[in-house]
Design an enzyme around this catalytic site. Structure first.
Site, PDB file in Angstrom:
ATOM      1  N   ARG A 224       0.863  -1.174   0.000  1.00  0.00           N
ATOM      2  CA  ARG A 224       0.000   0.000   0.000  1.00  0.00           C
ATOM      3  C   ARG A 224       0.907   1.234   0.000  1.00  0.00           C
ATOM      4  NH1 ARG A 224      -3.374  -2.701  -1.522  1.00  0.00           N
ATOM      5  NH2 ARG A 224      -5.483  -3.086  -0.772  1.00  0.00           N
TER       6      ARG A 224
ATOM      7  N   GLU B 189      -4.220   7.331  -4.864  1.00  0.00           N
ATOM      8  CA  GLU B 189      -4.201   6.776  -6.224  1.00  0.00           C
ATOM      9  C   GLU B 189      -5.383   7.376  -6.996  1.00  0.00           C
ATOM     10  OE1 GLU B 189      -4.355   2.523  -5.635  1.00  0.00           O
ATOM     11  OE2 GLU B 189      -2.349   2.489  -4.739  1.00  0.00           O
TER      12      GLU B 189
ATOM     13  N   HIS C 245      -1.941   0.534  -9.820  1.00  0.00           N
ATOM     14  CA  HIS C 245      -2.506  -0.469  -8.897  1.00  0.00           C
ATOM     15  C   HIS C 245      -3.131  -1.634  -9.660  1.00  0.00           C
ATOM     16  CE1 HIS C 245      -4.275  -1.176  -4.614  1.00  0.00           C
ATOM     17  NE2 HIS C 245      -3.957  -2.301  -5.214  1.00  0.00           N
TER      18      HIS C 245
END
Lengths: 340, 345
Positions: free
Chosen positions: A256, A285, A304
């Protein structure tokens, strides 16, 4: 009212009798992927957020589960208060740092995640990022297609992956699969984890335990972060840790964004304290478009995509469905997540 | 008297007997430094073993130097060796070529002039296998596209319906199971890939079972079953355009072609067509013909291709090892000893 007997096929049950599952939407920019909807419909009555908000009175009682896909819908106190029959939040994905586990637990609602479905694809992305960064793949592609390229320079070099030292921070399912892959590249593998793995597990991948993360940082050519995000791992890698790494080392993050102190990382990359970074995750993000990380040339960022494969997305939905059904049927729950 | 040659201790077996004074052998290189020449830090090492003569120097003083030059240190295909050069170097004994490919050399011509040839096959193998894996993963997971999204000024959010394909558990077909192909298989096994291979000769049972590789005597069988087809053959008349229209059509429409061998192993025009018409899903190429491609080449415009600038062995360590191997081969060649990594006709 009896719980739904979900071992019979949905064709036998009227749709209204299936337990309701709340989702953000089907399709669209943030909704559940369209091809997953039939999987859900086999066992649940799908209720989108829009449908719920338009008819709260009727829908709120039907909703026994929430399928959280790519962190949506947001599960806040207001939502929990309006769903009296909610039993389970089934998260698609393994990370649950976007869920307030304590608050949800106080409502008597269980939370489940999908650790098995994500492991292979996330380990693969870790390897992909390590290889791409070491061999300067993205830069290379740009040179290969650039209108200005006349000749390929012979002195354009990357660094070796084979026989280099990989330090894995967080040796859970995903970290272990990374180790299995890295071993085939003859890498020397160090790992740091809350708990040491069993001897057989270590020997199977040739991994050496570093009780102190500092030892791992000082010896590794590649440092890969594979922890989950908790208060303990928040900003786990900061200025001090980056300073301990070799100046020739690469930091890879598939956990993360908040595990890294991003400000410290920017500085470390600008001042060549470390060689490069490769991040599948950032905070937030996406990053703001003027963020310094986007301007550095010794960094690769991917949006991601750790579990962004056709196969993984489907397996995650199946694992989440199995977990949610287990809760609703009072059966043993494969992957329940508990608050600390 | 000529100055005594200083020998590096890495080659003690090649050191001259104590007290023996000998001139360093004259070795021709294309140039030193710059983006295309012998690396400066390599040159430092080379000068301890050889009297390096750059092409420019040679051309300016042919009369004296032509008889002195006994070896050519060929770094990334330079200097180009034509018959004219061979005719003017009467004492040339050996050409040491960097890398494993020797398709750029006319072996028959060199043999006629009694010149031996060496390459560097083993040191390049792990880096090249690594790059093959890197290309397969990058292509399958759409890494380059993803990077562009992550950094694009227009990106406001990351789309949920943007997916790649899994490498783990997929089927990899390796065409050419030499040293490099085998190392690819070793790596792919750890991703639980199903591994098929096609080769002139079948490997022995132990080698096959060590990586779980299944032999496909007919390349067609490999092409039809693979999710990823990786080319790691050397370029010979037999492998020239090995992959053409027919082979591409045998591949799955969901398959990816990866080339880490030589551009000419693939019929490039057929590849362009196959990619444009989605006959195959994608291609990832470290090698093309020529290199670089002309800037208006259709391969550069296709979305489902990634191309890298022939970087299979492009790491500092490996290039250093290549250089050391070449020094060893030249020494042996000049002393009439068995030549490590000799390339035989």
């Amino acid at each position: 009212m009896k719980n739904c007997v979900v071992s019979t096929t949905a064709s036998v049950m009227a749709e209204e009798e299936l337990p309701g599952v709340l989702i953000l939407d089907i399709g669209g920019t943030h909704g559940v992927l369209e091809n997953l909807a039939p999987l859900l419909k086999k066992h649940f009555r799908l209720i989108t957020m829009k449908e719920f908000l338009e008819n709260k009175k009727e829908m709120s009682k039907k909703i026994q589960s929430v399928f959280v896909f790519e962190c949506r819908p947001t599960v806040d106190r207001e939502l929990l208060e309006s769903l009296p029959n909610l039993k389970v939040i089934g998260n698609s994905g393994v990370g649950v740092d976007h869920l307030d586990l304590k608050m949800i637990s106080n409502f008597g609602v269980k939370v489940t995640n999908t650790p098995h479905a994500v492991a292979d694809s996330t380990a693969d992305i870790g390897m992909a990022l390590m290889l791409a960064s070491a061999r300067r793949l993205v830069e290379g592609c740009q040179i290969a297609v650039s209108p200005d390229t006349k000749c390929f320079a012979v002195d354009w070099l990357g660094v070796e992956v084979t026989r280099a030292t990989l330090g894995i921070v967080g040796m859970g399912s995903i970290g272990y699969k990374v180790a299995q892959r890295a071993r085939a590249f003859n890498m020397r593998i160090l790992y740091h984890n809350r708990n040491r793995r069993r001897k057989e597990e270590e020997e199977a991948v040739g991994a050496h335990y570093c009780e102190k993360m500092e030892d791992l940082l000082q010896q590794s050519d590649f440092v890969m972060l594979v922890v989950n995000l908790t208060p303990e791992t928040h900003k786990l890698i900061g200025k001090k840790e980056l300073g301990l790494m070799k100046p020739t080392a690469t930091l890879i993050n598939i956990s993360r964004g908040a595990v890294i102190d991003q400000g410290a990382l920017v500085e470390a990359l600008q001042n060549k304290v470390i060689r490069a970074a490769a991040l599948d995750v950032t905070y937030p993000e996406p990053l703001p478009r003027d963020h310094p990380l986007l301007k550095l040339n010794n960094i690769i960022i991917t949006p991601h995509i750790g579990t962004a494969t056709v196969q993984a997305i489907r397996m995650m939905a199946e694992e989440a469905i199995a977990n949610m059904l287990a809760v609703l049927n009072g059966q043993p729950i494969p992957s329940e997540v508990f608050p600390k | 008297t000529k100055p005594c040659g200083r020998r590096s201790s890495s080659f003690p077996s090649l050191d001259p007997p104590a007290g023996f004074v000998q001139e360093l052998p004259y070795v021709l290189v294309d140039c030193i430094g710059g983006r295309y020449g012998v690396y400066e830090d390599h040159a430092e090492f080379l000068k301890k073993h050889f009297h390096l003569i750059a092409m420019k120097e040679y051309l300016e003083n042919k009369k004296f130097l032509s008889k002195k030059i006994r070896a050519i240190y060929m770094w990334y295909h330079k200097p180009v060796i034509k018959e004219e050069l061979l005719q003017s170097l009467p004492n040339l004994k050996i050409v040491a070529s960097s890398g494993v490919g020797i398709d750029h050399l006319d072996l028959n011509l060199l043999s006629r002039y009694g010149v031996k040839v060496s390459n560097t096959p083993f040191v390049v193998s792990t880096d090249t296998a690594d790059l093959g894996m890197a290309l397969m993963l990058a292509s399958s997971r759409r890494l380059v596209e993803g990077y562009q999204i992550a950094v694009s000024p227009d990106t406001e959010y990351f789309p949920a319906d943007w997916l790649g394909a899994e490498v783990s558990g997929a089927t990899l077909g390796i065409v050419g199971m030499g040293t490099i192909g085998y190392k690819v298989a070793e790596r792919a096994k750890a991703f639980e890939m199903k591994i098929l291979y096609h080769n002139r000769n079948q490997r022995n049972k132990e080698e096959e079972s060590a990586v779980g590789a299944i032999y496909c005597k007919k390349i067609d069988d490999l092409l039809q079953q693979s999710d990823f087809v990786l080319l790691s053959v050397n370029l010979t008349p037999q492998t020239h355009k090995l992959i053409g229209k027919r082979e591409l059509e045998l591949m799955k429409p969901t398959a990816t072609l990866i080339n880490i061998s030589r551009g000419l192993v693939v019929d490039q025009d057929a590849l362009v067509e196959a990619l444009q018409n989605k006959v195959i899903k994608a291609a990832a190429l470290d090698v093309t013909y020529p290199e670089p491609l002309p800037r208006d080449h259709p391969l550069l415009k296709l979305k489902n291709v990634i191309i890298t600038p022939h970087i299979g062995s492009a790491t500092k360590k490996t290039r250093r090892l290549m250089m050391e191997n070449m020094v060893e081969s030249i020494h042996a060649g000049l002393r009439g000893l068995p030549i490590p990594n000799e390339v035989l006709l």
